[in-house]
Write a protein that holds these residues in place. Sequence first.
Motif, PDB file in Angstrom:
ATOM      1  N   PHE A  57       6.463   9.743   1.479  1.00  0.00           N
ATOM      2  CA  PHE A  57       5.995   8.485   1.191  1.00  0.00           C
ATOM      3  C   PHE A  57       6.158   7.590   1.708  1.00  0.00           C
ATOM      4  O   PHE A  57       7.699   7.429   2.047  1.00  0.00           O
ATOM      5  CB  PHE A  57       5.704   8.581  -0.382  1.00  0.00           C
ATOM      6  N   GLY A  58       5.489   6.399   1.856  1.00  0.00           N
ATOM      7  CA  GLY A  58       6.117   5.284   2.346  1.00  0.00           C
ATOM      8  C   GLY A  58       5.191   4.100   1.710  1.00  0.00           C
ATOM      9  O   GLY A  58       4.213   4.153   0.967  1.00  0.00           O
ATOM     10  N   ILE A  59       5.575   2.902   2.009  1.00  0.00           N
ATOM     11  CA  ILE A  59       5.063   1.616   1.487  1.00  0.00           C
ATOM     12  C   ILE A  59       4.714   0.638   2.822  1.00  0.00           C
ATOM     13  O   ILE A  59       5.510   0.388   3.248  1.00  0.00           O
ATOM     14  CB  ILE A  59       5.741   0.819   0.351  1.00  0.00           C
ATOM     15  N   VAL A  60       3.612   0.233   2.891  1.00  0.00           N
ATOM     16  CA  VAL A  60       2.999  -0.622   3.770  1.00  0.00           C
ATOM     17  C   VAL A  60       3.019  -1.832   3.239  1.00  0.00           C
ATOM     18  O   VAL A  60       2.288  -1.958   2.159  1.00  0.00           O
ATOM     19  CB  VAL A  60       1.836  -0.151   4.647  1.00  0.00           C
ATOM     20  N   GLY A 113      -9.795   3.876  -1.351  1.00  0.00           N
ATOM     21  CA  GLY A 113      -8.978   4.664  -2.160  1.00  0.00           C
ATOM     22  C   GLY A 113      -7.440   4.657  -1.807  1.00  0.00           C
ATOM     23  O   GLY A 113      -6.760   5.630  -2.487  1.00  0.00           O
ATOM     24  N   PHE A 114      -7.204   3.449  -1.877  1.00  0.00           N
ATOM     25  CA  PHE A 114      -5.512   3.356  -1.440  1.00  0.00           C
ATOM     26  C   PHE A 114      -4.942   2.943  -2.784  1.00  0.00           C
ATOM     27  O   PHE A 114      -5.704   2.226  -3.368  1.00  0.00           O
ATOM     28  CB  PHE A 114      -5.253   2.256  -0.301  1.00  0.00           C
ATOM     29  N   THR A 115      -3.687   3.448  -2.821  1.00  0.00           N
ATOM     30  CA  THR A 115      -3.101   2.670  -4.167  1.00  0.00           C
ATOM     31  C   THR A 115      -2.313   1.466  -3.569  1.00  0.00           C
ATOM     32  O   THR A 115      -1.457   1.576  -2.724  1.00  0.00           O
ATOM     33  CB  THR A 115      -1.891   3.681  -4.661  1.00  0.00           C
ATOM     34  N   VAL A 116      -2.584   0.360  -4.306  1.00  0.00           N
ATOM     35  CA  VAL A 116      -2.137  -1.162  -3.692  1.00  0.00           C
ATOM     36  C   VAL A 116      -1.630  -1.740  -5.159  1.00  0.00           C
ATOM     37  O   VAL A 116      -2.226  -1.688  -6.083  1.00  0.00           O
ATOM     38  CB  VAL A 116      -3.391  -1.817  -3.120  1.00  0.00           C
ATOM     39  N   SER A 117      -0.917  -2.593  -4.533  1.00  0.00           N
ATOM     40  CA  SER A 117      -0.278  -3.663  -5.698  1.00  0.00           C
ATOM     41  C   SER A 117      -0.147  -4.970  -4.900  1.00  0.00           C
ATOM     42  O   SER A 117      -0.179  -5.128  -3.680  1.00  0.00           O
ATOM     43  CB  SER A 117       1.058  -3.003  -6.147  1.00  0.00           C
ATOM     44  N   SER A 118       0.082  -6.131  -5.749  1.00  0.00           N
ATOM     45  CA  SER A 118       0.045  -7.381  -5.249  1.00  0.00           C
ATOM     46  C   SER A 118       1.320  -7.972  -5.709  1.00  0.00           C
ATOM     47  O   SER A 118       1.972  -7.868  -6.956  1.00  0.00           O
ATOM     48  CB  SER A 118      -1.060  -8.218  -5.480  1.00  0.00           C
ATOM     49  N   PRO A 163       0.827  11.033  10.092  1.00  0.00           N
ATOM     50  CA  PRO A 163      -0.050  10.554  11.019  1.00  0.00           C
ATOM     51  C   PRO A 163      -1.151  10.022  10.574  1.00  0.00           C
ATOM     52  O   PRO A 163      -2.095  10.684  10.051  1.00  0.00           O
ATOM     53  CB  PRO A 163       0.036  11.655  12.208  1.00  0.00           C
ATOM     54  N   GLY A 164      -1.588   8.810  11.271  1.00  0.00           N
ATOM     55  CA  GLY A 164      -2.758   8.195  10.979  1.00  0.00           C
ATOM     56  C   GLY A 164      -2.976   7.392   9.879  1.00  0.00           C
ATOM     57  O   GLY A 164      -4.123   6.523   9.581  1.00  0.00           O
ATOM     58  N   MET A 165      -2.149   7.126   8.917  1.00  0.00           N
ATOM     59  CA  MET A 165      -2.313   6.248   7.818  1.00  0.00           C
ATOM     60  C   MET A 165      -1.981   5.002   8.122  1.00  0.00           C
ATOM     61  O   MET A 165      -3.056   3.929   7.657  1.00  0.00           O
ATOM     62  CB  MET A 165      -1.186   6.783   6.947  1.00  0.00           C
ATOM     63  N   LEU A 166      -1.288   4.535   8.919  1.00  0.00           N
ATOM     64  CA  LEU A 166      -1.459   2.893   9.215  1.00  0.00           C
ATOM     65  C   LEU A 166      -2.796   2.665   9.901  1.00  0.00           C
ATOM     66  O   LEU A 166      -3.381   1.650   9.706  1.00  0.00           O
ATOM     67  CB  LEU A 166      -0.356   2.588  10.235  1.00  0.00           C
ATOM     68  N   ALA A 167      -3.333   3.671  10.866  1.00  0.00           N
ATOM     69  CA  ALA A 167      -4.531   3.455  11.462  1.00  0.00           C
ATOM     70  C   ALA A 167      -5.633   3.249  10.326  1.00  0.00           C
ATOM     71  O   ALA A 167      -6.497   2.608  10.613  1.00  0.00           O
ATOM     72  CB  ALA A 167      -4.851   4.502  12.473  1.00  0.00           C
ATOM     73  N   ARG A 168      -5.647   4.087   9.314  1.00  0.00           N
ATOM     74  CA  ARG A 168      -6.714   4.013   8.318  1.00  0.00           C
ATOM     75  C   ARG A 168      -6.454   2.743   7.655  1.00  0.00           C
ATOM     76  O   ARG A 168      -7.572   1.917   7.446  1.00  0.00           O
ATOM     77  CB  ARG A 168      -6.429   5.204   7.315  1.00  0.00           C
ATOM     78  N   ILE A 169      -5.536   2.237   7.200  1.00  0.00           N
ATOM     79  CA  ILE A 169      -5.275   0.797   6.630  1.00  0.00           C
ATOM     80  C   ILE A 169      -5.709  -0.239   7.423  1.00  0.00           C
ATOM     81  O   ILE A 169      -6.521  -1.121   7.340  1.00  0.00           O
ATOM     82  CB  ILE A 169      -3.885   0.530   6.276  1.00  0.00           C
ATOM     83  N   VAL A 221       1.021  -1.031  -0.098  1.00  0.00           N
ATOM     84  CA  VAL A 221      -0.030   0.066   0.080  1.00  0.00           C
ATOM     85  C   VAL A 221       0.932   1.108  -0.118  1.00  0.00           C
ATOM     86  O   VAL A 221       1.702   1.564   0.800  1.00  0.00           O
ATOM     87  CB  VAL A 221      -0.953   0.073   1.119  1.00  0.00           C
ATOM     88  N   PHE A 222       0.851   2.137  -0.999  1.00  0.00           N
ATOM     89  CA  PHE A 222       1.550   3.407  -1.330  1.00  0.00           C
ATOM     90  C   PHE A 222       0.886   4.512  -0.537  1.00  0.00           C
ATOM     91  O   PHE A 222      -0.427   4.587  -0.863  1.00  0.00           O
ATOM     92  CB  PHE A 222       1.725   3.585  -2.508  1.00  0.00           C
ATOM     93  N   VAL A 223       1.387   4.878   0.400  1.00  0.00           N
ATOM     94  CA  VAL A 223       0.742   6.240   1.259  1.00  0.00           C
ATOM     95  C   VAL A 223       1.679   7.289   1.471  1.00  0.00           C
ATOM     96  O   VAL A 223       2.878   7.186   1.368  1.00  0.00           O
ATOM     97  CB  VAL A 223       0.115   5.438   2.739  1.00  0.00           C
TER      98      VAL A 223
END
Length: 137
Positions: A43-46, A64-69, A15-21, A9-11
Amino acid sequence: MKLIKQISVFVENKPGMLARIAKVLSEDGIEIRAFTIAESGDFGIVRLVVDDHERAYFLLFDAGFTVSSQDVIGIEMESTTDALYRIASALGDGGVNIAYAYAFTNAPRRTLLIIRVDNNNLALDLLKRVGIETVSQ
């Protein structure tokens, strides 16, 4: 072939982004098996390994997250430097590059290592040759 599906997940790094995920996944009963966060400035990648990859992917995408697999390799190993050495040397000597890795302890003296490599098939073959077992999702 034992591979694990990982979600990235590209975020924004704020603050709060990990909580949203976590909230998106939690509200639908998705269990996180392992995760890591890598940051690069703003930016970061979870990266996440979850119990229901497909459902989690679409939940995050719909939120609404940008995700890849990606396919990654999971190895249950003893929590020793020697075990890590055996894995890293088998891959390195065989010409497989480890792009990144993360680990967590899942039992006393046992660690689950997640690795992303440049050649999954070769890596699995090399690990099998030296008696290292991989795990599935």
